[in-house]
Design a protein around this motif. Sequence first.
Motif, PDB file in Angstrom:
ATOM      1  N   ARG A   8       0.817  -1.219   0.000  1.00 38.60           N
ATOM      2  CA  ARG A   8       0.000   0.000   0.000  1.00 38.60           C
ATOM      3  C   ARG A   8       0.848   1.266   0.000  1.00 38.60           C
ATOM      4  NH1 ARG A   8      -4.966  -1.366   4.219  1.00 38.60           N
ATOM      5  NH2 ARG A   8      -5.754  -3.192   3.107  1.00 38.60           N
ATOM      6  N   GLY A   9       2.165   1.119  -0.030  1.00 36.68           N
ATOM      7  CA  GLY A   9       3.012   2.297   0.009  1.00 36.68           C
ATOM      8  C   GLY A   9       2.753   3.277  -1.115  1.00 36.68           C
ATOM      9  N   PRO A  10       2.742   2.834  -2.404  1.00 35.57           N
ATOM     10  CA  PRO A  10       2.459   3.782  -3.492  1.00 35.57           C
ATOM     11  C   PRO A  10       1.090   4.446  -3.343  1.00 35.57           C
ATOM     12  CG  PRO A  10       3.385   1.751  -4.363  1.00 35.57           C
ATOM     13  CD  PRO A  10       3.109   1.501  -2.917  1.00 35.57           C
ATOM     14  N   TRP A  11       0.097   3.661  -2.927  1.00 34.46           N
ATOM     15  CA  TRP A  11      -1.247   4.241  -2.732  1.00 34.46           C
ATOM     16  C   TRP A  11      -1.227   5.297  -1.637  1.00 34.46           C
ATOM     17  CZ3 TRP A  11      -4.248   4.183   1.700  1.00 34.46           C
ATOM     18  CH2 TRP A  11      -5.550   4.663   1.556  1.00 34.46           C
ATOM     19  N   LEU A  12      -0.502   5.016  -0.551  1.00 33.07           N
ATOM     20  CA  LEU A  12      -0.459   5.971   0.554  1.00 33.07           C
ATOM     21  C   LEU A  12       0.249   7.254   0.127  1.00 33.07           C
ATOM     22  CD1 LEU A  12      -1.347   6.147   3.497  1.00 33.07           C
ATOM     23  CD2 LEU A  12       0.885   5.281   4.173  1.00 33.07           C
ATOM     24  N   VAL A  13       1.353   7.105  -0.622  1.00 34.37           N
ATOM     25  CA  VAL A  13       2.071   8.294  -1.099  1.00 34.37           C
ATOM     26  C   VAL A  13       1.189   9.115  -2.027  1.00 34.37           C
ATOM     27  CG1 VAL A  13       4.020   9.054  -2.509  1.00 34.37           C
ATOM     28  CG2 VAL A  13       4.343   7.236  -0.824  1.00 34.37           C
ATOM     29  N   LEU A  14       0.529   8.417  -2.976  1.00 33.41           N
ATOM     30  CA  LEU A  14      -0.346   9.126  -3.901  1.00 33.41           C
ATOM     31  C   LEU A  14      -1.494   9.800  -3.159  1.00 33.41           C
ATOM     32  CD1 LEU A  14      -1.235   9.756  -6.834  1.00 33.41           C
ATOM     33  CD2 LEU A  14      -2.519   7.601  -6.790  1.00 33.41           C
ATOM     34  N   SER A  15      -2.076   9.116  -2.190  1.00 30.38           N
ATOM     35  CA  SER A  15      -3.218   9.667  -1.456  1.00 30.38           C
ATOM     36  C   SER A  15      -2.825  10.911  -0.685  1.00 30.38           C
ATOM     37  CB  SER A  15      -3.798   8.606  -0.513  1.00 30.38           C
ATOM     38  OG  SER A  15      -4.234   7.473  -1.226  1.00 30.38           O
ATOM     39  N   ILE A  16      -1.729  10.824   0.051  1.00 34.12           N
ATOM     40  CA  ILE A  16      -1.301  11.976   0.849  1.00 34.12           C
ATOM     41  C   ILE A  16      -0.980  13.161  -0.062  1.00 34.12           C
ATOM     42  CG2 ILE A  16       0.500  12.821   2.396  1.00 34.12           C
ATOM     43  CD1 ILE A  16       0.620  10.037   3.620  1.00 34.12           C
ATOM     44  N   ALA A  17      -0.250  12.868  -1.158  1.00 32.23           N
ATOM     45  CA  ALA A  17       0.148  13.953  -2.064  1.00 32.23           C
ATOM     46  C   ALA A  17      -1.070  14.602  -2.717  1.00 32.23           C
ATOM     47  CB  ALA A  17       1.105  13.417  -3.126  1.00 32.23           C
ATOM     48  N   LEU A  18      -1.984  13.777  -3.240  1.00 35.63           N
ATOM     49  CA  LEU A  18      -3.142  14.344  -3.945  1.00 35.63           C
ATOM     50  C   LEU A  18      -4.086  15.074  -2.989  1.00 35.63           C
ATOM     51  CD1 LEU A  18      -4.445  11.925  -6.737  1.00 35.63           C
ATOM     52  CD2 LEU A  18      -3.749  14.296  -6.939  1.00 35.63           C
ATOM     53  N   LEU A  19      -4.354  14.453  -1.831  1.00 34.53           N
ATOM     54  CA  LEU A  19      -5.263  15.096  -0.878  1.00 34.53           C
ATOM     55  C   LEU A  19      -4.674  16.400  -0.354  1.00 34.53           C
ATOM     56  CD1 LEU A  19      -6.514  11.977   1.116  1.00 34.53           C
ATOM     57  CD2 LEU A  19      -7.799  13.317  -0.549  1.00 34.53           C
ATOM     58  N   GLY A  20      -3.376  16.366  -0.040  1.00 29.97           N
ATOM     59  CA  GLY A  20      -2.733  17.587   0.454  1.00 29.97           C
ATOM     60  C   GLY A  20      -2.702  18.678  -0.595  1.00 29.97           C
ATOM     61  N   TRP A 370      -2.343   7.079 -10.705  1.00 26.56           N
ATOM     62  CA  TRP A 370      -2.286   5.749 -10.087  1.00 26.56           C
ATOM     63  C   TRP A 370      -1.776   4.715 -11.092  1.00 26.56           C
ATOM     64  CZ3 TRP A 370      -1.927   3.188  -5.846  1.00 26.56           C
ATOM     65  CH2 TRP A 370      -2.312   1.850  -5.762  1.00 26.56           C
ATOM     66  N   SER A 371      -2.238   4.809 -12.326  1.00 26.38           N
ATOM     67  CA  SER A 371      -1.771   3.868 -13.349  1.00 26.38           C
ATOM     68  C   SER A 371      -0.270   4.006 -13.568  1.00 26.38           C
ATOM     69  CB  SER A 371      -2.520   4.111 -14.664  1.00 26.38           C
ATOM     70  OG  SER A 371      -3.910   3.925 -14.491  1.00 26.38           O
ATOM     71  N   LEU A 372       0.224   5.249 -13.561  1.00 25.81           N
ATOM     72  CA  LEU A 372       1.660   5.459 -13.733  1.00 25.81           C
ATOM     73  C   LEU A 372       2.435   4.834 -12.577  1.00 25.81           C
ATOM     74  CD1 LEU A 372       4.041   6.779 -15.202  1.00 25.81           C
ATOM     75  CD2 LEU A 372       3.593   8.873 -13.909  1.00 25.81           C
ATOM     76  N   LEU A 373       1.965   5.050 -11.356  1.00 28.32           N
ATOM     77  CA  LEU A 373       2.643   4.465 -10.193  1.00 28.32           C
ATOM     78  C   LEU A 373       2.603   2.943 -10.246  1.00 28.32           C
ATOM     79  CD1 LEU A 373       1.535   6.753  -7.213  1.00 28.32           C
ATOM     80  CD2 LEU A 373       3.818   6.544  -8.193  1.00 28.32           C
ATOM     81  N   ARG A 374       1.432   2.390 -10.571  1.00 27.32           N
ATOM     82  CA  ARG A 374       1.320   0.930 -10.594  1.00 27.32           C
ATOM     83  C   ARG A 374       2.144   0.336 -11.729  1.00 27.32           C
ATOM     84  NH1 ARG A 374       1.014  -0.870  -6.339  1.00 27.32           N
ATOM     85  NH2 ARG A 374       0.245  -2.864  -7.098  1.00 27.32           N
ATOM     86  N   LEU A 375       2.205   1.030 -12.867  1.00 28.09           N
ATOM     87  CA  LEU A 375       3.017   0.525 -13.962  1.00 28.09           C
ATOM     88  C   LEU A 375       4.491   0.521 -13.577  1.00 28.09           C
ATOM     89  CD1 LEU A 375       3.206  -0.437 -16.873  1.00 28.09           C
ATOM     90  CD2 LEU A 375       3.291   1.950 -17.602  1.00 28.09           C
ATOM     91  N   THR A 376       4.924   1.585 -12.919  1.00 29.59           N
ATOM     92  CA  THR A 376       6.315   1.628 -12.455  1.00 29.59           C
ATOM     93  C   THR A 376       6.592   0.503 -11.468  1.00 29.59           C
ATOM     94  OG1 THR A 376       6.317   4.030 -12.748  1.00 29.59           O
ATOM     95  CG2 THR A 376       8.061   3.083 -11.389  1.00 29.59           C
ATOM     96  N   ALA A 377       5.667   0.333 -10.508  1.00 26.91           N
ATOM     97  CA  ALA A 377       5.837  -0.732  -9.518  1.00 26.91           C
ATOM     98  C   ALA A 377       5.790  -2.103 -10.180  1.00 26.91           C
ATOM     99  CB  ALA A 377       4.749  -0.621  -8.443  1.00 26.91           C
ATOM    100  N   ALA A 378       4.895  -2.263 -11.191  1.00 26.15           N
ATOM    101  CA  ALA A 378       4.800  -3.548 -11.872  1.00 26.15           C
ATOM    102  C   ALA A 378       6.089  -3.871 -12.614  1.00 26.15           C
ATOM    103  CB  ALA A 378       3.617  -3.531 -12.844  1.00 26.15           C
ATOM    104  N   LEU A 379       6.670  -2.871 -13.263  1.00 25.77           N
ATOM    105  CA  LEU A 379       7.940  -3.103 -13.951  1.00 25.77           C
ATOM    106  C   LEU A 379       9.029  -3.509 -12.970  1.00 25.77           C
ATOM    107  CD1 LEU A 379       7.997  -0.199 -16.558  1.00 25.77           C
ATOM    108  CD2 LEU A 379       7.929  -2.654 -17.027  1.00 25.77           C
ATOM    109  N   ARG A 380       9.087  -2.801 -11.856  1.00 27.73           N
ATOM    110  CA  ARG A 380      10.090  -3.146 -10.844  1.00 27.73           C
ATOM    111  C   ARG A 380       9.863  -4.555 -10.303  1.00 27.73           C
ATOM    112  NH1 ARG A 380       9.581   1.072  -8.285  1.00 27.73           N
ATOM    113  NH2 ARG A 380       8.099   0.420  -6.689  1.00 27.73           N
ATOM    114  N   PHE A 381       8.591  -4.886 -10.075  1.00 23.15           N
ATOM    115  CA  PHE A 381       8.266  -6.211  -9.563  1.00 23.15           C
ATOM    116  C   PHE A 381       8.611  -7.288 -10.584  1.00 23.15           C
ATOM    117  CE2 PHE A 381       5.176  -9.692  -9.405  1.00 23.15           C
ATOM    118  CZ  PHE A 381       5.421 -10.184  -8.134  1.00 23.15           C
ATOM    119  N   LEU A 382       8.277  -7.041 -11.849  1.00 28.17           N
ATOM    120  CA  LEU A 382       8.593  -8.021 -12.885  1.00 28.17           C
ATOM    121  C   LEU A 382      10.087  -8.257 -12.986  1.00 28.17           C
ATOM    122  CD1 LEU A 382       6.144  -6.958 -15.738  1.00 28.17           C
ATOM    123  CD2 LEU A 382       5.978  -8.979 -14.284  1.00 28.17           C
ATOM    124  N   ARG A 383      10.854  -7.168 -12.933  1.00 26.05           N
ATOM    125  CA  ARG A 383      12.298  -7.323 -13.035  1.00 26.05           C
ATOM    126  C   ARG A 383      12.851  -8.104 -11.844  1.00 26.05           C
ATOM    127  NH1 ARG A 383      13.203  -2.535 -13.857  1.00 26.05           N
ATOM    128  NH2 ARG A 383      13.719  -1.810 -11.750  1.00 26.05           N
TER     129      ARG A 383
END
Length: 780
Positions: A8-20, A370-383
């Motif tokens: 949930r780290g990327p979601w938490l970062v995105l949430s805090i940044a967008l809400l703030g 969110w899609s950009l963050l998840r795509l980045t995380a997915a690439l890192r996870f795949l690698r």
Amino acid sequence: MRRRWGHRGPWLVLSIALLGLTAVLTLLQPFPRVDRMLQDNALAAMGQRSTGDVVLVTIDDASLEAVGRWPWRRALHAEVLRRIAAQSPRCIGLDLLLTEQDSADREDDLVLAEAMRDSGCVVLPMALQSAGGQPQKELVPLPVLAAAAAGIGHAHVSLDQDGVARSVYLTEGFEGRPWPHFVKALHEAGEAWVRGGGLPPHPALPPPPGPQGRWLRGDHELVVFTLGDPALASVSYIDVLRGKVAPDLFRDRYVLVGATALGMGDAYATAAPSATGLTAGVRLFANMLQGFIAERRVVVATPWQDVAFNVLPLAVALFGLLWLRPAGVLLLIAAMLGLRLGLHVLRPWVGVQFAPAVGFMALLAVYPLWSLLRLTAALRFLRTGSDQLNAELEGFPAPRPPHASGDFLDRQMAATTAAALRMRDLHRFVRDGINHLPDATMVLDMQGRVMIANLAALRHWQAERAGLAGRDAHELLADVTRRGKGLPMMPPGALRQSLQPVIDEGEDAHGRVLLVRCVPFFDAANAHAGWLIALVDITRMRRAQGQRDEALRFISHDIREPSASILTILELARSRPEQFTQRELFGRIERHAQTGLELADGFVSLARAEAQPFRRETLDLVALLHQAADDAWAAARKRQVRVLIAAGPEEALCLGDRGLITRAFGNVLSNALKYSLPGCDVHCAVVERARHWAVSVRDQGPGIAPELQSQLFQPFHRLHLDTHPEVHGVGLGLLLVRTVIHRHGGSVEIDSAVDAGSTVTLVLPKPTTAELAAMTAELE
């Protein structure tokens, strides 16, 4: 906790940044043009229906042409007030700044004041003067007019940054001297006039001399325009002065008198459509007054209300990212946009005007970000995952890698595909290995539910291929008890309470002896991941051991006993020949020899029934029963007993070993004849059941108590040895019958009671049409 944070780290970062960011931008209002565009959009335009309670008396171009240049004598205003008051209006708003004496005719101020008092309810405007570097000061009506007024209010209109008038402040004034808005004072004065109550208060007059401090504003409200053509009833000033109005036009209505001619300068740019693009101030006030009457007032949201309006739908959309699929997230975002748009369109009913631009932009940006963050995380996870898989599978044959081309994502997907192929090959290897294990083997999750079951396990529980998946192992092993102890092998919840391996011998409800091995296994992080359980069917081994022990006991005791008895008789005959006659001596020797022969023959027959190869053929059970009855004819005649076969099916086909089934039928008939009294009948029958044939033999002997029936199949055990010593036997006949029937997939049923005879039923399975056809083809 780390794994949860990693998920949930990327979601938490995105949430805090967008809400703030949304909250800060909402407070700063950096997009006023976008806000105004959304607020002024024709689809979101506000409007209200006229109630017919407001009438405008307009100082228009026709009035200026008829009366002359402005300003006019105040005696004219007095005459207009009297003509209006003659129709008993609710209240009159004279939207004219009367702050200086009439220099041409000073008596006109007294005439106007008298007319105001005669009219009963007249409200006058005031304003703030702010010229050059001079201190700000209040411009209030002349004292003589103020004294005659039912109320005084400021006549200011709030202009936005684009110069468009959209709102007013209902309260303005120096600190400690708040003035109500002209329209508010008019509405309150009219209500008070109807009720007969007190008039609305205003600051004391004249204003104190000198600087007054800051000019404060509050209660920010929008102007809601009235729909219709014309929106509000209107009459020219000159027509009122000349008496050219309907007799009841002003009755019980609010009347606003003010300038609408463009040359008067009292006009504002508004979002409402008009021929000139400008709306007279008195018309703005008339629309406001209509809102007061119809209770369609829209306040401008406070900064924190704007923050809540923009942040809360965004928070809902962000939480949706955690639990919804992409299509669901898009639908949720669309729903939040629709909700915001609905609140925006329904402003006259909601009563609040929000600044929507930042919120709309945030909602539109949340999914791409969110899609950009998840795509980045997915690439890192795949690698990372590909590298780990390849490291773990080092040495395992690698498949031919797929063609890798394109951008970085394509190449990474190709590498992941190659690693996944290797993992699938390994999974297939493990799955096939488990499937081909000869013993029932299952992989369980941590709760004891079946994840994988091999073919032997499916055969063990007679289940379909998907029949064991998801089943609880505690339920599957509920009938298995520990041998010699009677305790359950797998008590409910045992695998959820402890990681202690379970390794022991048990016996299930079918009489199978099982070696149970249940051990935990762990994942790469050394955390408990489930259980591996194997059931080894050692029934044959234990049966062979029992047979070996039985054979040793038989050889060491049972088969020696007749021989030892013969030797004892011979020894007595030598030492004391007078005790036995030759006939008695030979009789006793013959009886013991016969017993030894029967023991040996029964033991050999039982061993053959248990171990000899099956010679399967198609048998007719009706014919075999008749053959067994014929074979027993001599014994039945000797016992003076009739063997009767009941009418039944002409043919009862079965697949089995002719010799073994014939021996089983003969043993059952032999037992029935042994315990039948002379003159009695033994009844035999073949009965068809749904999937079986039932061959029954019923005698009229002493019967067997229900609590003793379980001992019928114990080797070398005779229940009626004490009550019927004359019946000869060794106690192996029914054991052989059960062994034969079980080997044919059937069962033995006992129905008996004391002094009520016994019925022994041999139940054998019917062959299917396919089995009969296969047997026929095999014989051919």
